[in-house]
Design an enzyme around this catalytic site. Sequence first.
Site, mmCIF file in Angstrom:
data_model
loop_
_atom_site.group_PDB
_atom_site.id
_atom_site.type_symbol
_atom_site.label_atom_id
_atom_site.label_comp_id
_atom_site.label_asym_id
_atom_site.label_seq_id
_atom_site.Cartn_x
_atom_site.Cartn_y
_atom_site.Cartn_z
ATOM 1 N N GLU B 60 1.018 -34.404 -4.454
ATOM 2 C CA GLU B 60 0.783 -35.785 -4.877
ATOM 3 C C GLU B 60 2.080 -36.589 -4.832
ATOM 4 O O GLU B 60 2.107 -37.739 -4.382
ATOM 5 C CB GLU B 60 0.216 -35.818 -6.302
ATOM 6 C CG GLU B 60 -1.118 -35.098 -6.470
ATOM 7 C CD GLU B 60 -0.956 -33.629 -6.851
ATOM 8 O OE1 GLU B 60 0.027 -32.994 -6.398
ATOM 9 O OE2 GLU B 60 -1.812 -33.121 -7.596
ATOM 10 N N ALA B 172 -3.144 10.921 7.859
ATOM 11 C CA ALA B 172 -2.300 11.761 8.696
ATOM 12 C C ALA B 172 -3.074 13.023 9.042
ATOM 13 O O ALA B 172 -4.085 13.341 8.416
ATOM 14 C CB ALA B 172 -1.013 12.128 7.960
ATOM 15 N N TRP B 180 1.259 7.170 15.443
ATOM 16 C CA TRP B 180 0.590 6.154 14.649
ATOM 17 C C TRP B 180 -0.896 6.420 14.698
ATOM 18 O O TRP B 180 -1.410 6.676 15.764
ATOM 19 C CB TRP B 180 0.867 4.771 15.237
ATOM 20 C CG TRP B 180 2.321 4.470 15.278
ATOM 21 C CD1 TRP B 180 3.164 4.609 16.309
ATOM 22 C CD2 TRP B 180 3.116 3.927 14.209
ATOM 23 N NE1 TRP B 180 4.444 4.208 15.978
ATOM 24 C CE2 TRP B 180 4.425 3.782 14.672
ATOM 25 C CE3 TRP B 180 2.843 3.577 12.877
ATOM 26 C CZ2 TRP B 180 5.469 3.281 13.885
ATOM 27 C CZ3 TRP B 180 3.881 3.084 12.115
ATOM 28 C CH2 TRP B 180 5.168 2.945 12.625
ATOM 29 N N ALA B 285 -6.283 5.124 -8.713
ATOM 30 C CA ALA B 285 -6.180 4.589 -10.071
ATOM 31 C C ALA B 285 -6.501 3.095 -10.088
ATOM 32 O O ALA B 285 -7.195 2.601 -10.978
ATOM 33 C CB ALA B 285 -4.781 4.849 -10.626
#
Lengths: 358, 358
Positions: B60, B172, B180, B285
Site C-alpha cells: 500500500e 536408497a 541418484w 514423527a
Amino acid sequence: MDRALELARRGPAHGPNPRVGCVLLAGAAPDGVPGGAPDGAPARVLGEGYHRGAGTPHAEVAALADAAARGHDVRGATAVVTLEPCAHTGRTGPCAHALAEAGVAHVVHALDDPNPAAAGGAAVLRARGVRVTGGVRAAEAGELLRVWATAAGRGTPYVTLKTATSLDGRVAAADGTSRWITGPQARAHAHAVRAEVDAVAVTTGTVLADDPALTARRPDGSLAEHQPLRLVVGRRDVPGGARLRGPGGPLVHVRSHAVADLLAAAAAHEVRHLLVEGGPAFAAALLAAGAVDELHAYLAPVVLGAGPAAVGDLGVTTLAAAPRLRTARVERLGDDVLLVARRDPAPPPAAAPTEGDS
Amino acid sequence: MDRALELARRGPAHGPNPRVGCVLLAGAAPDGVPGGAPDGAPARVLGEGYHRGAGTPHAEVAALADAAARGHDVRGATAVVTLEPCAHTGRTGPCAHALAEAGVAHVVHALDDPNPAAAGGAAVLRARGVRVTGGVRAAEAGELLRVWATAAGRGTPYVTLKTATSLDGRVAAADGTSRWITGPQARAHAHAVRAEVDAVAVTTGTVLADDPALTARRPDGSLAEHQPLRLVVGRRDVPGGARLRGPGGPLVHVRSHAVADLLAAAAAHEVRHLLVEGGPAFAAALLAAGAVDELHAYLAPVVLGAGPAAVGDLGVTTLAAAPRLRTARVERLGDDVLLVARRDPAPPPAAAPTEGDS
C-alpha cells in the site's frame, strides 16, 4: 492410414489376434503413400474393415467383403492396412492371398508382422505382382499393437505388473487392513484394465490372504463383457469356496512359482497380455527376471511407515543394479496417481516408408 | 484485483511477510467491486506497488509512493489490495493509517489478515470513515498466500515434507547407494523449492549419513540468490567439516528431536515455510503429530524391494488411522513424478464480497 488406424482401434484389446484396420482405395497410389488422387483430391473408399477378434474375418477380408457388399470392383485398388497382411492359415485364410486374388494392385502397410508364424505376407504379395509399401506410420501402429507385437514376436505374454500402494509402497497397514488404500477412480481403472487383458495372475498366497475374485467389473458392480482368464501360481490348493471359483473367467492353476512356468502356461492359453496383481515375492521374482514389460503403479497420497510391501526383496543390493523402467504416462485418478512405466526405452522409430524387402 | 494479484506475485515467496499487491484507482468504485468507471470504462490507475520483502515498504505504501511520484492526487481514490491492510507497526508503519491519511475513500481487499498481530486494519479504516469491501477474489489470494497465511495464523511454520524415493518408498538400495534415485529434473525442482522456503531441516542422523549441503543451487551448480536457513535437529554434534558449515544459509542446531522444539525454533527465526528433508524417524514423527501441511513426494520409476525407507514407522497399525492427505498437484519431471499432497481438504471458499465487519 489415419482411417485404418481408427478402424483398428474398434477391435478388442484382448484376444490372441492384433487389432488391425484396412481401407480399400480406388486406384494405385501416385507416389507410394496413398491418401489422395494425383490431383490432390481424396481417394474414393471402396470398402473398409477391422478385425473383431479371434475366429472372425481379418481386417483385409472384412474390407474386401464390405467392398463387394457395396458393389465395388477392387481390381487395381490400393489396400491400406495397419499391419502387414498375414501369410498363414489360422482360423481364417491368409490375407495376402485374398488381396492378390481380388486383384488389389498395391498394399500399403504400417507395421511388419512380428509373428514368425504369420509373417511373409509382403513377399507373397510381391511374388504375385502386387506392389508393397511398408513402414507407413509405423510408430502409431506400433503403439497400438505394442502389447500384441511384443507377445507375438517373443512367444510369451506381455507382462503388466500392477501395484496399488501408499506412497511408501505399502499394500496394507500393519494389521493387514487394505480396503481401500486407493480410491474408487483408481479401482475402476484397474477393473477396466482387467477387461482389456487376456489373463490376471496372482499367487496362492494372495488367494489365501485376500480371496480376490479377479473379475473385471463395471463401476456398478456388474461383470464386464470380457472376463480375463484367472491364473493362480503356487503349489498350495485354491480353497473350494474361493471367490476365484465364482463367476468370471476360467481358472487355471499353475502349480509352480517359476516365472517361466507361468509364462509358458499363459502362452499355451493364447494369452498375449498378462496382468500380474500379486503377491510380493512373485512380483519381485518377475522384476528380478526382467519379465515385467509394464508397471502400473497406483499410488495413494498416504504414508503408512509400516505394513506389507507390494514388492518383496528383489535381491538388488545396489542402486545401479535395480531394474529401471521408463515412465510412459502419469494419470491422476481422483486423489490417486497412476504411473505407467515400461521397460522399452523409446517408441519404435518412425521408419521411412520402404519399397524394398521388409 | 487481477493486477493486484499479478503485482503480489512479483514479491519473494520466502521471508516473514506475505506477498501483497496494491493498485490505486481514481474515484470510488461504483458498486463495491471496482474495475471500471460507472460508464464501464476501465478506471484510471494512479499508482501501484507490491511488497519486496521484510524491511521494504508494504504494497500500500509502495503504491502511495508510486502515485506521488507520478504526481497523482489519491484523495477519493479506491485502493485494491490483495490482503487486508495491516494495523500494526512492525519494521514499517501501519498501512491502514497510511491509506486513511492519504485520503483514500474506499479499500477493496481480498483476504482478511490472518495474523493476529497485524489484523484489524479494516476496523481502523472504517473508524476513519473509509469504506471497506473484503473477500473480493479471496480464493485466488488465499492460494497465493496459503503458506504465509497458515503460518501467520497459527504462529508456527507451514511444514513441507520432502521425500525422493523409488516407487516402493526407498531412499536408497540395501548398500546405501542413493545417488541418484531421482533424475536431474526432479533434483533441479527440489533446489528451486529450497530457494523459495525460509528454512530446510534435517536430522543429525541425515547429516552424519549423507553430509548434505542443504543449499539452493541453480542447474549450473551455482548458489541461488536466496539461501534457506539450515536447521539441524538432534542431540549429536554437526562435524566441523560438514558441508552444512560451508557456503549457504545460516546454520541453526536444535538439540532435540521433539517436533514442537523444531517448530518453535523455526518460528523464533521468523520461518514461515519450513522444508523437512529427513530422516525417516523424524519424518514419521512429523506425520504422526499431524505437523505436515504439505508433502512433496518425488517418485522415480524404479522398484528396489529392499533398502532404507523415506519414512519410518509412524505407529499407524490400521489403515483408517493413517494420516491422509489430499493430492493437490501431480507433475511429471523427466522420468520422475512429483506428487504434491496437502492436509487441507479444499481451497478456501470463494466468499462473497462483504461490506460488513469481517
